[in-house]
Design a protein around this motif. Structure first.
Motif, PDB file in Angstrom:
ATOM      1  N   GLU A   1      14.562   2.577  -7.378  1.00  0.00           N
ATOM      2  CA  GLU A   1      14.720   1.723  -8.553  1.00  0.00           C
ATOM      3  C   GLU A   1      14.493   0.258  -8.186  1.00  0.00           C
ATOM      4  N   GLY A   2      13.644  -0.413  -8.950  1.00  0.00           N
ATOM      5  CA  GLY A   2      13.370  -1.822  -8.725  1.00  0.00           C
ATOM      6  C   GLY A   2      12.226  -2.089  -7.775  1.00  0.00           C
ATOM      7  N   MET A   3      11.686  -1.048  -7.146  1.00  0.00           N
ATOM      8  CA  MET A   3      10.612  -1.251  -6.179  1.00  0.00           C
ATOM      9  C   MET A   3       9.254  -1.378  -6.860  1.00  0.00           C
ATOM     10  N   PHE A   4       9.057  -0.663  -7.963  1.00  0.00           N
ATOM     11  CA  PHE A   4       7.743  -0.624  -8.601  1.00  0.00           C
ATOM     12  C   PHE A   4       7.661  -1.626  -9.747  1.00  0.00           C
ATOM     13  N   ASP A   5       6.499  -2.313  -9.808  1.00  0.00           N
ATOM     14  CA  ASP A   5       6.265  -3.258 -10.895  1.00  0.00           C
ATOM     15  C   ASP A   5       5.923  -2.538 -12.191  1.00  0.00           C
ATOM     16  N   ASP A   6       5.350  -1.355 -12.067  1.00  0.00           N
ATOM     17  CA  ASP A   6       4.972  -0.610 -13.266  1.00  0.00           C
ATOM     18  C   ASP A   6       5.010   0.883 -12.969  1.00  0.00           C
TER      19      ASP A   6
ATOM     20  N   ILE B   1      -8.285  11.574 -17.106  1.00  0.00           N
ATOM     21  CA  ILE B   1      -7.578  10.494 -17.788  1.00  0.00           C
ATOM     22  C   ILE B   1      -7.883   9.190 -17.064  1.00  0.00           C
ATOM     23  N   TYR B   2      -7.698   8.085 -17.779  1.00  0.00           N
ATOM     24  CA  TYR B   2      -7.956   6.770 -17.205  1.00  0.00           C
ATOM     25  C   TYR B   2      -6.713   5.903 -17.383  1.00  0.00           C
ATOM     26  N   THR B   3      -6.387   5.174 -16.337  1.00  0.00           N
ATOM     27  CA  THR B   3      -5.324   4.182 -16.425  1.00  0.00           C
ATOM     28  C   THR B   3      -5.735   3.001 -15.560  1.00  0.00           C
ATOM     29  N   SER B   4      -5.153   1.853 -15.807  1.00  0.00           N
ATOM     30  CA  SER B   4      -5.552   0.656 -15.060  1.00  0.00           C
ATOM     31  C   SER B   4      -4.331  -0.186 -14.731  1.00  0.00           C
ATOM     32  N   TYR B   5      -4.518  -1.058 -13.760  1.00  0.00           N
ATOM     33  CA  TYR B   5      -3.453  -1.991 -13.384  1.00  0.00           C
ATOM     34  C   TYR B   5      -4.091  -3.317 -12.998  1.00  0.00           C
TER      35      TYR B   5
ATOM     36  N   LEU C   1      -1.620  -3.580  -2.517  1.00  0.00           N
ATOM     37  CA  LEU C   1      -1.129  -2.927  -3.731  1.00  0.00           C
ATOM     38  C   LEU C   1      -0.750  -1.498  -3.365  1.00  0.00           C
ATOM     39  N   LEU C   2       0.532  -1.216  -3.442  1.00  0.00           N
ATOM     40  CA  LEU C   2       1.005   0.150  -3.206  1.00  0.00           C
ATOM     41  C   LEU C   2       0.932   0.906  -4.525  1.00  0.00           C
ATOM     42  N   TRP C   3       0.233   2.019  -4.515  1.00  0.00           N
ATOM     43  CA  TRP C   3       0.176   2.841  -5.718  1.00  0.00           C
ATOM     44  C   TRP C   3       0.439   4.296  -5.344  1.00  0.00           C
ATOM     45  N   GLY C   4       0.991   4.999  -6.292  1.00  0.00           N
ATOM     46  CA  GLY C   4       1.316   6.394  -6.036  1.00  0.00           C
ATOM     47  C   GLY C   4       1.159   7.229  -7.290  1.00  0.00           C
ATOM     48  N   ILE C   5       0.894   8.494  -7.085  1.00  0.00           N
ATOM     49  CA  ILE C   5       0.789   9.452  -8.187  1.00  0.00           C
ATOM     50  C   ILE C   5       1.685  10.638  -7.870  1.00  0.00           C
ATOM     51  N   GLN C   6       2.540  10.979  -8.809  1.00  0.00           N
ATOM     52  CA  GLN C   6       3.405  12.145  -8.654  1.00  0.00           C
ATOM     53  C   GLN C   6       2.992  13.221  -9.645  1.00  0.00           C
TER      54      GLN C   6
ATOM     55  N   VAL D   1       2.642  11.063 -13.147  1.00  0.00           N
ATOM     56  CA  VAL D   1       3.162   9.713 -13.345  1.00  0.00           C
ATOM     57  C   VAL D   1       2.514   8.822 -12.296  1.00  0.00           C
ATOM     58  N   VAL D   2       2.069   7.634 -12.712  1.00  0.00           N
ATOM     59  CA  VAL D   2       1.410   6.694 -11.807  1.00  0.00           C
ATOM     60  C   VAL D   2       2.322   5.487 -11.602  1.00  0.00           C
ATOM     61  N   MET D   3       2.451   5.052 -10.334  1.00  0.00           N
ATOM     62  CA  MET D   3       3.359   3.951  -9.980  1.00  0.00           C
ATOM     63  C   MET D   3       2.595   2.860  -9.239  1.00  0.00           C
ATOM     64  N   PHE D   4       2.955   1.596  -9.495  1.00  0.00           N
ATOM     65  CA  PHE D   4       2.295   0.459  -8.855  1.00  0.00           C
ATOM     66  C   PHE D   4       3.338  -0.535  -8.353  1.00  0.00           C
ATOM     67  N   SER D   5       3.059  -1.094  -7.169  1.00  0.00           N
ATOM     68  CA  SER D   5       3.927  -2.138  -6.619  1.00  0.00           C
ATOM     69  C   SER D   5       3.066  -3.146  -5.865  1.00  0.00           C
ATOM     70  N   GLU D   6       3.062  -4.395  -6.336  1.00  0.00           N
ATOM     71  CA  GLU D   6       2.319  -5.458  -5.656  1.00  0.00           C
ATOM     72  C   GLU D   6       3.150  -6.014  -4.504  1.00  0.00           C
ATOM     73  N   ASP D   7       2.506  -6.137  -3.341  1.00  0.00           N
ATOM     74  CA  ASP D   7       3.149  -6.725  -2.161  1.00  0.00           C
ATOM     75  C   ASP D   7       4.555  -6.147  -1.964  1.00  0.00           C
TER      76      ASP D   7
END
Length: 201
Positions: A44-49, A62-66, A75-80, A139-145
């Motif tokens: 919790e709190g680690m991901f920006d989106d 499907i398409y998604t963007s950040y 840029l840390l990104w993950g897909i679950q 679910v797609v997750m993003f975290s900058e720096d």
């Protein structure tokens, strides 16, 4: 026989038991016990989106963007894959708005995390294709720096509340194993000395 060996060995096992109790207590108790829980709830709190769940039919895309707000950062990104089943598979392509490729990835496990270096503020487009045979929810997750995020820099953040006990737990496991090995060595030496003394008599 001297008692130091068994005592040290028992102390080692005790430390390992304590470490497991600490590790178990560090995991949030409100996490679902089934396989549908979201990894993002652990950090919790680690991901920006964090996206809403996407449902992808077999063969569909499907398409998604950040859009990043910083430059020269990872840029840390993950897909679950929610409720992952054997055989579920995704094919991921990443590009920016100019068509420059940022890599292609195959996901054949429940979770994929990787880091992409962003040299300037950019919008990354993720093309996610279901190459498996069943319907997949993702679910797609993003975290900058992420290294400098509040989740790690704030000692009172939920992530640090979980990570610090796990670090302590890992240290206790290592210390416990060392004590067990020392105890076993002392027991063997005591047995050897006892056998040697019996032979002398």
């Amino acid at each position: 026989m001297k008692k130091s060996g068994p005592i040290i060995t028992l102390a080692g096992f005790s430390l390992i038991l304590i470490s497991f109790l600490i590790a178990i207590s560090s995991v949030p108790s409100d996490i679902s016990q089934d396989e549908t829980f979201l990894v993002s709830s652990l950090f919790e709190g680690m991901f920006d989106d964090v996206s809403e769940p996407f449902q992808i039919m077999p063969g569909d895309i499907i398409y998604t963007s950040y859009t990043t707000s910083l430059s020269d950062i990872p840029l840390l990104w993950g897909i679950q894959i929610i409720d992952y089943q054997h055989g579920d598979m995704l094919y991921i392509q990443i590009s920016n708005i100019f068509g420059d490729s940022y890599g292609e990835f195959i996901q054949n496990d429940s979770i994929l995390f990787t880091t992409t270096i962003i040299d300037q503020s950019n919008t990354l487009n993720f093309q996610i294709e279901n190459t498996g045979t069943d319907i997949i929810d993702v679910v797609v997750m993003f975290s900058e720096d992420p290294e400098n995020s509040d989740a790690f820099s704030n000692p009172n953040s939920p992530v640090m509340d979980m990570i610090l006990p796990l670090i302590i737990s890992g240290f206790l496991v290592i210390l416990g194993i060392i004590l067990i090995l020392i105890g076993i060595i002392l027991i063997l030496l005591d047995l050897k000395n006892k056998l040697d003394n019996n032979r002398n008599y």
